[in-house]
Design a protein around this motif. Structure first.
Motif, short mmCIF file in Angstrom:
data_model
loop_
_atom_site.label_atom_id
_atom_site.label_comp_id
_atom_site.label_asym_id
_atom_site.label_seq_id
_atom_site.Cartn_x
_atom_site.Cartn_y
_atom_site.Cartn_z
N VAL A 187 0.84 -1.20 0.00
CA VAL A 187 0.00 0.00 0.00
C VAL A 187 0.87 1.25 0.00
CG1 VAL A 187 -1.80 1.24 1.26
CG2 VAL A 187 -1.77 -1.24 1.28
N GLU A 189 3.89 1.60 -1.21
CA GLU A 189 4.49 1.81 -2.53
C GLU A 189 3.49 2.42 -3.49
OE1 GLU A 189 7.91 -1.63 -2.84
OE2 GLU A 189 5.82 -2.22 -3.04
N LEU A 190 2.24 1.98 -3.37
CA LEU A 190 1.19 2.54 -4.23
C LEU A 190 1.06 4.04 -3.98
CD1 LEU A 190 -1.32 2.02 -6.16
CD2 LEU A 190 -2.65 1.96 -4.09
N GLN A 191 1.02 4.42 -2.71
CA GLN A 191 0.85 5.83 -2.37
C GLN A 191 2.05 6.65 -2.84
OE1 GLN A 191 0.03 5.23 1.73
NE2 GLN A 191 -2.16 5.57 1.48
N GLU B 213 -1.48 -9.69 2.18
CA GLU B 213 -2.02 -8.34 2.16
C GLU B 213 -1.21 -7.38 1.30
OE1 GLU B 213 -3.15 -6.96 6.03
OE2 GLU B 213 -4.33 -8.74 6.40
N LEU B 215 -0.82 -5.69 -2.46
CA LEU B 215 -1.76 -5.39 -3.53
C LEU B 215 -1.27 -6.04 -4.82
CD1 LEU B 215 -2.16 -1.63 -2.77
CD2 LEU B 215 -3.79 -3.40 -2.24
N VAL B 218 -4.64 -2.77 -8.81
CA VAL B 218 -5.56 -1.67 -8.48
C VAL B 218 -6.05 -1.17 -9.82
CG1 VAL B 218 -5.81 0.57 -7.37
CG2 VAL B 218 -4.26 -1.11 -6.41
N LEU B 231 -9.25 6.10 -1.64
CA LEU B 231 -8.51 4.94 -2.13
C LEU B 231 -8.07 4.08 -0.96
CD1 LEU B 231 -7.49 4.01 -4.93
CD2 LEU B 231 -5.30 4.98 -4.34
N GLN B 232 -7.60 4.76 0.09
CA GLN B 232 -7.15 4.07 1.29
C GLN B 232 -8.30 3.27 1.91
OE1 GLN B 232 -3.91 4.06 2.15
NE2 GLN B 232 -4.61 2.45 3.51
N ILE B 235 -8.91 0.14 -0.07
CA ILE B 235 -7.90 -0.90 0.17
C ILE B 235 -8.17 -1.59 1.51
CG2 ILE B 235 -5.43 -1.32 0.54
CD1 ILE B 235 -4.95 1.03 -1.43
#
Lengths: 220, 260
Positions: A187, A189-191, B213, B215, B218, B231-232, B235
């Motif tokens: 998560v 890394e996505l951000q 967990e 990703l 997306v 978005l958070q 997720i």
């Protein structure tokens, strides 16, 4: 007319853009990112097939043509991404019961092709003079084995990467309109990638602005 | 009266429910429909599963065949996913070659398999450069009531768990689950949309997470922009859903094993 965008802190390859290079379509643009090159053409608003008619807005059709061979399943899924991004930024309700066609021809693929499709599409839609609520741009980020983020990767860098993400960013609030990812990532890394893309989008929108300004200053 | 209102002003009808934080079918905004799973439903296939998410029904059959590996990748087998949306499942699909939605769905499933490494294609190789397995995973939608990609992934995962290769058995699953969201009126977020809600919403988002967990995908094919907080939120909900589905699949696999 060709312009080149020098990269500042986020490293993007050299960009180039030329609008109205084709005479037949209502709007056209070629977009070059390093060695990746795409030509986009827009036709419309024109008459729509009855089966595709939507009573309160225009029907947008996106066609992606690969360099060789016929469009495959991969192109279909990219068409869907480009189409839904364009639909969100175009004010389609101003042209009910009409058709818009956007054709994207890949000239050369050297990585970040979906981002290049999006950028070419936006420039062509602008050239066609279609009313839009905001502009959009595409940014591709790759995360390599050392967990470094590379923006606008080449085909070789894409191949080596652990994860690959493409985002469409809008010009109004720089939010994510579209995301397409490959590979697994956390998560955090996505951000990080979204933040980097938003930063890169500033440069791309500045490039849009410069290239359109230069074009009109020559015409006047 | 309500029925007439629903047909004449579908968007207003949905808005009036969403204002009260509920949905026309009585669910809360972040509530999923009941998910039922049946595995080994097709006896002639090598692995199969039937999934129902509310009314949405997806059937997955896996056929295993032997083939020659590609010269470029001598140590790898193949997984060939295919999503079929026949005219049977909804009036929006016409007979003939697969439409854009079906093709995009097939590509999406292929991306998920590749990204999540559900199965290592190296494990499907029998003799390097000579012989390998090919898994044809056909997902057929029987009833289309929105959120078909979620149902496809669950069906695929369950069918893969159900597949046994002669001699070599595959079981290197990392198990991934996806969660679909819809954005309503640019700001309201709902999960597990029905077909009607999908049609009226302004944007879709799909998040795939795996057991650890992380990703995997997306996927947001355009639509109205989404802020980082939203978005958070998505997720977070997706990881919770992943655990629910994992439990469901494990339970069904276990019950089948004990029945044998």
């Amino acid at each position: 007319m060709m312009e080149v965008c020098g990269s500042t802190n986020v490293s993007l390859r050299e960009f180039g853009c030329e609008q109205t290079l084709l005479s037949r379509p209502d709007g056209s643009a070629s977009f070059v990112q390093g060695d990746t090159s795409v030509i986009a053409a827009v036709y419309g608003p024109a008459e729509v097939k009855v089966s595709k008619e939507i009573y309160d807005r225009a029907t947008l059709e996106v066609l992606i043509q690969p360099k060789v061979g016929l469009p495959s399943v991969r192109e279909r899924s990219q068409e869907q991404c480009v189409r839904e991004t364009c639909e969100a930024s175009l004010l389609l309700t101003l042209h009910p019961r009409s058709s818009l066609t956007l054709v994207l021809q890949l000239i050369h693929d050297d990585g970040s092709r979906l981002a290049c499709f999006l950028n070419a599409a936006c420039m062509a839609l602008m050239d066609a003079g279609l009313p839009m609520s905001c502009l959009f741009c595409g940014v591709t980020c790759a995360i390599n084995a050392d967990s470094e983020i590379i923006t606008d990767p080449t085909a070789a860098q894409e191949k080596e990467s652990r994860a690959l993400m493409t985002f469409a960013i809008d010009s109004k609030e720089q939010r994510v309109m579209m995301s397409y990812t490959k590979g697994s990532f956390s998560v955090h890394e996505l951000q990080q990638c979204i933040a980097v893309s938003q930063k890169a989008s500033e440069n791309i929108f500045q490039f849009y602005r410069d290239s359109v300004r230069r074009r009109y200053s020559k015409n006047l | 009266m309500a029925a007439g209102f629903k047909i004449a002003e579908p968007l207003e009808y949905h808005r009036s429910f969403l204002k009260e934080n509920c949905r026309p079918d009585g669910r809360e905004l972040s509530e999923f429909r009941t998910t039922t799973l049946n595995i080994g439903s097709i006896s002639t296939a090598d692995g199969s599963a039937l999934v129902k998410v509310g009314n949405t029904t997806v059937m997955c059959g896996i056929k295993v065949e032997l083939t020659n590996p590609l010269v470029e990748a001598p140590g790898k087998g193949f997984i060939v996913p295919n999503v079929d949306l026949p005219p049977l499942c909804s009036s929006r699909f016409r007979p003939g070659p697969p439409g854009e939605q079906a093709q995009a769905a097939s590509q999406f499933i292929a991306d998920v398999i590749e990204s999540s490494e559900v199965i290592q294609t190296e494990d499907l190789c029998i003799e390097r450069g000579k012989l390998c397995w090919v898994l044809y995973c056909d997902m057929m939608c029987v009833d289309y009531d929105g959120n078909v990609l979620d149902a496809c992934i669950i069906a695929l995962l369950a069918a893969l768990k159900n597949t046994k290769l002669p001699e070599v058995t595959i079981n290197k699953d990392t198990g991934s689950t996806r969660t679909s969201f819809c954005v309503f009126d640019d700001s309201i977020l709902i999960v597990d949309p029905t077909a009607e809600e999908e049609g009226l919403s302004t944007s879709h988002l799909t998040v795939v997470t795996d057991e650890k967990e992380r990703l995997c995908v997306v996927h947001k094919p355009g639509g109205t922009p989404l802020s980082a907080e939203k978005l958070q939120e998505c997720i977070g909900r997706a990881t919770a859903r992943q655990r629910e589905i994992q439990k469901l699949v494990d339970k069904v696999v276990h019950s089948v094993k004990t029945a044998q």
